[in-house]
Design an enzyme around this catalytic site. Structure first.
Site, PDB file in Angstrom:
ATOM      1  N   ILE A   1       0.822  -1.209   0.000  1.00  0.00           N
ATOM      2  CA  ILE A   1       0.000   0.000   0.000  1.00  0.00           C
ATOM      3  C   ILE A   1       0.858   1.261   0.000  1.00  0.00           C
ATOM      4  O   ILE A   1       0.332   2.372   0.000  1.00  0.00           O
ATOM      5  CB  ILE A   1      -0.953   0.020   1.211  1.00  0.00           C
ATOM      6  CG1 ILE A   1      -0.172  -0.087   2.530  1.00  0.00           C
ATOM      7  CG2 ILE A   1      -1.975  -1.087   1.104  1.00  0.00           C
ATOM      8  CD1 ILE A   1      -1.043   0.033   3.772  1.00  0.00           C
TER       9      ILE A   1
ATOM     10  N   ASP B   1       6.747  17.345  11.858  1.00  0.00           N
ATOM     11  CA  ASP B   1       6.380  17.051  10.458  1.00  0.00           C
ATOM     12  C   ASP B   1       4.877  16.867  10.316  1.00  0.00           C
ATOM     13  O   ASP B   1       4.403  15.948   9.676  1.00  0.00           O
ATOM     14  CB  ASP B   1       7.116  15.801   9.975  1.00  0.00           C
ATOM     15  CG  ASP B   1       7.005  15.629   8.456  1.00  0.00           C
ATOM     16  OD1 ASP B   1       6.681  16.619   7.771  1.00  0.00           O
ATOM     17  OD2 ASP B   1       7.241  14.513   7.968  1.00  0.00           O
TER      18      ASP B   1
ATOM     19  N   GLY C   1      11.741   0.551   3.088  1.00  0.00           N
ATOM     20  CA  GLY C   1      11.123  -0.601   2.449  1.00  0.00           C
ATOM     21  C   GLY C   1       9.657  -0.357   2.191  1.00  0.00           C
ATOM     22  O   GLY C   1       9.134   0.742   2.388  1.00  0.00           O
ATOM     23  N   GLU C   2       8.966  -1.422   1.739  1.00  0.00           N
ATOM     24  CA  GLU C   2       7.556  -1.303   1.410  1.00  0.00           C
ATOM     25  C   GLU C   2       6.685  -1.315   2.667  1.00  0.00           C
ATOM     26  O   GLU C   2       7.069  -1.812   3.715  1.00  0.00           O
ATOM     27  CB  GLU C   2       7.114  -2.444   0.479  1.00  0.00           C
ATOM     28  CG  GLU C   2       7.529  -2.268  -0.968  1.00  0.00           C
ATOM     29  CD  GLU C   2       8.962  -2.681  -1.222  1.00  0.00           C
ATOM     30  OE1 GLU C   2       9.548  -3.309  -0.318  1.00  0.00           O
ATOM     31  OE2 GLU C   2       9.505  -2.392  -2.305  1.00  0.00           O
ATOM     32  N   VAL C   3       5.468  -0.762   2.490  1.00  0.00           N
ATOM     33  CA  VAL C   3       4.444  -0.810   3.531  1.00  0.00           C
ATOM     34  C   VAL C   3       3.313  -1.687   3.003  1.00  0.00           C
ATOM     35  O   VAL C   3       2.835  -1.498   1.885  1.00  0.00           O
ATOM     36  CB  VAL C   3       3.906   0.595   3.874  1.00  0.00           C
ATOM     37  CG1 VAL C   3       2.866   0.506   4.978  1.00  0.00           C
ATOM     38  CG2 VAL C   3       5.052   1.511   4.288  1.00  0.00           C
TER      39      VAL C   3
ATOM     40  N   ALA D   1       5.389   2.808  -0.189  1.00  0.00           N
ATOM     41  CA  ALA D   1       6.820   2.538  -0.179  1.00  0.00           C
ATOM     42  C   ALA D   1       7.527   3.680   0.511  1.00  0.00           C
ATOM     43  O   ALA D   1       7.115   4.841   0.415  1.00  0.00           O
ATOM     44  CB  ALA D   1       7.347   2.365  -1.601  1.00  0.00           C
TER      45      ALA D   1
END
Length: 961
Positions: free
Chosen positions: A604, A723, A610-612, A606
């Site tokens: 869902i 942030d 790494g990826e999520v 990146a």
């Protein structure tokens, strides 16, 4: 579902149209022969006994991989604005390279580009826009080959055709099959309306396509029947359904006439009904069933209901004497034996008085309680009857159809609806006392007399009942004196001087019972002097004051016996970087999860590490549920691992409904993971962009309230986020907003302009307070500045703050006191709060508790959101006037729409014949609505843009304010 491209084996191993081969065009940083995408035209692979022709790439040992593969031109059916791309591919596990991988990834990207003609090999990567990141569900190991099938959607297609492209940035993979198709809704009949086969989806970026239908024979519809075809090829939301006409019923997909003995009176899809009782049965196709002879329907009865007859007479009519001397009796009766089949039975009573042989209506001389007509009960009280007269009472039963009897309708052999009773009253009526007067008075006596009005016949002698008492309201016990007198006067002695008495006198009948009415009057004896009666009152008041003072003293003493409440201790955030061993912070603030309890499903997102993934967490003793899984790719350094896990050490310290919840971490195994709750609607900025103009201000302010509540919690814990932005706010199915992303160590935006690198790290310039940019002074006050930017993003439906200005332009504008203008339809109270958050002096900005309180007041008083802030369309939505971003005039309507982010309406303008900018300038609001722009926010954006176009100024600068 209609295929545009299907699997056809050829020397390239790619797809072809049904009758035409596609060819592959390579482009990238190298020449075609050096792109590292290999076409197995001479050596095919064998899988499960079948030959596979593939394109493969596997340069995981080299730096900066950027390999591309592109199809040739794919022509599009004009109505197919949404196509599906089904991919079959193989991805090798990065862990199988024994550490030799430098850039290994397990994902690749899908891109698309539209065109009105085949451009051959004349193309650039910049022409393509990203469709999706493709990740495998099954990763191929050294010993086992696993084929993945993924389907992605390419939406908002409006030109004659398109290209697909695949980008590899470091994966070891093989592309086996690509199938492109679109969906259709099949021809169908729904609610007696026929609809033709229709291409799924509506116009550009529209989820539904409206389709008109035609009603079956003998069926009608108040409005033209229509239905919507979804993007998934399903029919939904039928509108204006067809219904069978009167006399017809729905059978399957037709309307059939009613059978004999049945009827249907109205337009509907109900079945024909059996004719009700007491009606005539007609032939087929009957609209109504008429009443049989001697049966009727009342005016208020439904024409489809049964018919009923007239009621019979009331039974057992009797008269009971209650107070004979007072001229009263009670009439009672039983209900009719036959009600005619009705329940609305009522009664009326007629009274006639007879002297000798002459009878006449009683008129108002006789009273009937509760009334003489409309009686629902079977009894009535009769009063004011005179003695020695005969009375005749007639009781009649009525129902809703009784009016037909009065109109001379035939009644056959039905009995009449009346019962009659004659009764006589014989009693002596006492006279009525009409007035009382004071004849003489003294200190201790009063002489009274009264006048009477005799009744016929006059009694021989009349006695009177006199009752009197002192008029004294302060006594709890009142003493009455009663005298029976033979004459109409009296002298009363032994009374108190200067005292008022109340007297009541009433005539008695010869039998001794009271009769007629009584009269009451007040008389007072003479006074010698006046008594001072206020001392006791003063004494009582003083005593009352003393009692009140004592009670107040006791209450104050009781209040002072409780100690004042003590403030509760406040939990404070602990910086995990203060730990000498960062792993200790992880152990303290985060729960360890075994990797077998976590199942990854879909990519869902990146990030830098790494990826999520979206996944499932199924741990012992816990309910199975969806989670988000952040992963750390192989080849990481120890510092990267610590930076990755530090976010979990921060999140684990928070527990609030508006802060993303940490489920746990995986640290004791090779692949580190952070597991959090899953937020179905994703990032707030994208969620709002997808719903531009669709959400009311009240709902948007509710979202802001949730974000502010989360930030108040963080500030109370002495945590500074640094942030805060809409991209870092996640939204769940209940539209709850939760603050997330506590690492500040990832790529903040795809656009490098999104961050500003200083010696202290990266700063998101557009969301950061000026003191934090200049001096790296991050406090809760700088988070308040960022919250003001988030409020602007929310009200602008995800618009980019400061539009296309560069970071340098943004910093310069802020230092010159420029502030973002109010978004379209922004409530004035909300924009004023934004300006307070953007005060240069951080000590004067509101605190998060103040912000939560103010937003709560706005939500409790929706009227406060109706006043709208001043809006300048040329500045507030960054509209060009008569030219594009490069200063040249717009060459087409589509270019203009793209500049204001309304390109989804290109087809609407084309279909309406608006194809030149001159025609656009002539449009009014009603014209924009007529071409299909319905959302209020979109309607205003286009209207304001046209207003800017008419201004005939040069390209507007954001500093024009």
């Amino acid at each position: 579902m209609v295929a545009i491209a299907s699997v056809v084996e050829n020397t390239c191993g790619f797809k072809s149209l049904i009758s035409e081969l596609y060819h592959i065009v390579f482009f990238g940083k190298c020449r075609c022969s050096e792109l590292n995408w290999l076409s197995f035209s001479h050596g095919e692979k064998i899988l499960n006994g079948s030959q596979l022709y593939t394109y493969t790439v596997c340069n995981v040992g080299e730096h900066e991989q950027d390999n591309w593969l592109r199809t040739t031109f794919i022509q599009r059916r004009p109505s197919a604005s949404r196509v599906f791309v089904e991919l079959q591919f193989i991805v090798r596990d990065c862990n199988s390279f024994d550490g030799s991988s430098l850039t290994c990834k397990e994902t690749f990207n899908l891109f698309s580009s539209e065109s009105d003609a085949d451009i051959g090999t004349s193309f650039r990567k910049g022409q393509f826009k990203k469709v999706a990141t493709i990740a495998p569900d099954e990763i191929t190991s050294r010993n086992e080959l696993r084929i993945n099938t993924e389907t992605r959607v390419v939406e908002s297609l409006s030109r004659k055709g398109f290209y697909l492209a695949f980008q590899d940035i470091g994966a070891c993979m093989a592309l086996l099959s690509v199938r492109v198709y679109y969906k259709t809704c099949p021809a169908t009949v729904k609610s007696l309306a026929a609809f033709p086969e229709t291409v799924a989806g509506g116009g550009v970026n529209q989820a539904l396509r409206e389709v008109a239908g035609a009603c079956a024979k003998n069926a009608v519809s108040e409005e033209s029947p229509r239905i919507y075809c979804t993007m998934d090829g399903e029919w939904v939301v039928p509108v204006g359904q067809c219904q069978c006409m009167p006399g017809y019923e729905a059978v399957n997909d037709t309307c059939r006439d009613c059978q004999p003995g049945f009827f249907k009176a109205f337009v509907s899809n109900d079945a024909c009904e059996l004719c009700p009782v007491n009606t005539k049965q007609l032939s087929s196709g009957a609209l109504l069933c008429l009443c049989a002879e001697d049966f009727y329907r009342a005016p208020d009865d439904p024409t489809t209901g049964p018919c009923s007859g007239l009621p019979s007479a009331p039974r057992e009519l009797v008269a009971t004497t209650t107070q004979l001397a007072a001229g009263k009796l009670q009439l009672s009766w039983s209900p009719p034996e036959d009600t005619g089949g009705r329940s609305d039975i009522s009664y009326s009573v007629e009274c006639r008085r007879c002297e000798g042989t002459a009878c006449q209506p009683c008129g108002e001389k006789v009273r009937l309680e509760p009334a003489s007509s409309g009686l629902m009960d079977t009894r009535v009280e009769v009063s004011e009857l005179e003695p020695h007269l005969n009375y005749t009472f007639t009781v009649e039963a009525h129902s809703g159809v009784s009016l037909f009897a009065s109109q001379g309708a035939p009644r056959s052999n039905r009995p009449p609806s009346t019962s009659t009773l004659t009764t006589a009253l014989h009693y002596t009526d006492p006279p009525k006392v009409t007035s009382m007067r004071l004849d003489e008075r003294s200190l201790t006596s009063l002489s009274l007399s009264w006048a009477v009005a005799p009744r016929r016949p006059m009694p021989q002698s009349t006695r009177y009942k006199l009752t009197y008492r002192k008029k004294d309201d302060n006594l709890d016990v009142t003493t009455y004196t009663v005298l029976i007198l033979e004459k109409s006067s009296v002298q009363i002695s032994d009374l108190s001087p200067g005292t008022a008495y109340l007297f009541r006198v009433q005539a008695l009948s010869p039998e001794g019972s009271p009769g007629g009415s009584s009269i009451e009057d007040e008389f007072e004896t003479l006074t010698e002097g006046k008594e001072d009666g206020h001392i006791s009152a003063v004494g009582g008041a003083a005593m009352l004051m003393i009692v009140v003072v004592v009670l107040l003293i006791r209450k104050r003493s009781a209040t002072n016996s409780f100690p004042p409440p003590q403030p509760l201790p406040l939990k404070t955030y602990v910086d995990p970087h203060t730990y000498e061993d960062p792993n200790m912070a992880i152990l303290k603030f985060a729960s360890e999860i075994h990797p077998s309890h976590v199942t990854k499903q879909k990519v869902i997102g990146a990030g830098e590490f790494g990826e999520v993934y979206r996944g499932i967490l199924k741990a012992p003793g816990r309910k199975e549920g969806a989670v988000a899984i952040k992963t750390l790719k192989p080849g990481y350094s120890e510092k990267q691992r610590q930076d990755f896990l530090s976010e979990a050490s921060i999140m684990g310290q928070f527990s609030h409904q508006n802060i993303i919840r940490l489920e746990g971490v995986v640290t004791k195994f090779k692949h580190a993971m952070i597991v959090t709750e899953y937020m179905e609607n994703g990032a707030l900025d994208k969620y709002l962009k997808d719903r531009d103009g669709e959400m009311p201000s009240f709902q948007l302010v509710g979202m802001m309230h949730g974000i502010a509540a989360g930030m108040k919690y963080l500030s109370d814990m002495s945590y500074v986020h640094r942030d805060l932005a809409a991209r870092n706010i996640l939204v769940n199915n209940n539209l709850e907003c939760k603050v997330s992303d506590f690492g500040l160590s990832r790529v903040l935006e795809d656009d490098p302009e999104g961050t500003y690198t200083t010696s202290g790290g990266k700063i998101p310039i557009r969301w950061t307070a000026p003191e934090a940019i200049a001096y790296r002074k991050f406090t809760s006050a700088s988070d308040v500045w960022s919250f003001g930017i988030v409020m602007w993003e929310v009200m602008a439906f995800g618009e980019r703050p400061y539009w296309d200005m560069s970071n340098c332009e943004v910093m310069k504008a802020i230092n010159e006191a420029f502030r973002l203008p109010a978004p379209m339809d922004c409530p004035s109270a909300v924009y004023q709060l934004m300006l307070q958050c953007w005060l240069q002096d951080r000590s004067k900005r509101p605190r998060f508790p103040d912000i939560v309180s103010l937003l709560d007041k706005l939500l409790r008083s929706p009227e406060s959101l109706k006043a709208i802030a001043d809006f300048d369309p040329r500045v507030s939505i960054r509209l060009p006037s008569t030219s594009g971003s490069d200063g040249s005039p717009f060459r087409s309507v589509s270019e203009w729409l793209e500049s204001i982010k309304m390109s989804q309406y290109s087809e609407n303008f084309t279909c309406a014949g608006v194809v030149t900018m001159d025609q656009v300038l002539q449009m009014k609001n009603v014209d924009i609505k007529n071409i299909g722009v319905r959302l209020p926010g979109h309607l205003k954006r286009i209207a304001y843009s046209i207003l800017g176009l008419k201004d005939q100024t040069s390209t507007l600068s954001v500093f024009a304010v």
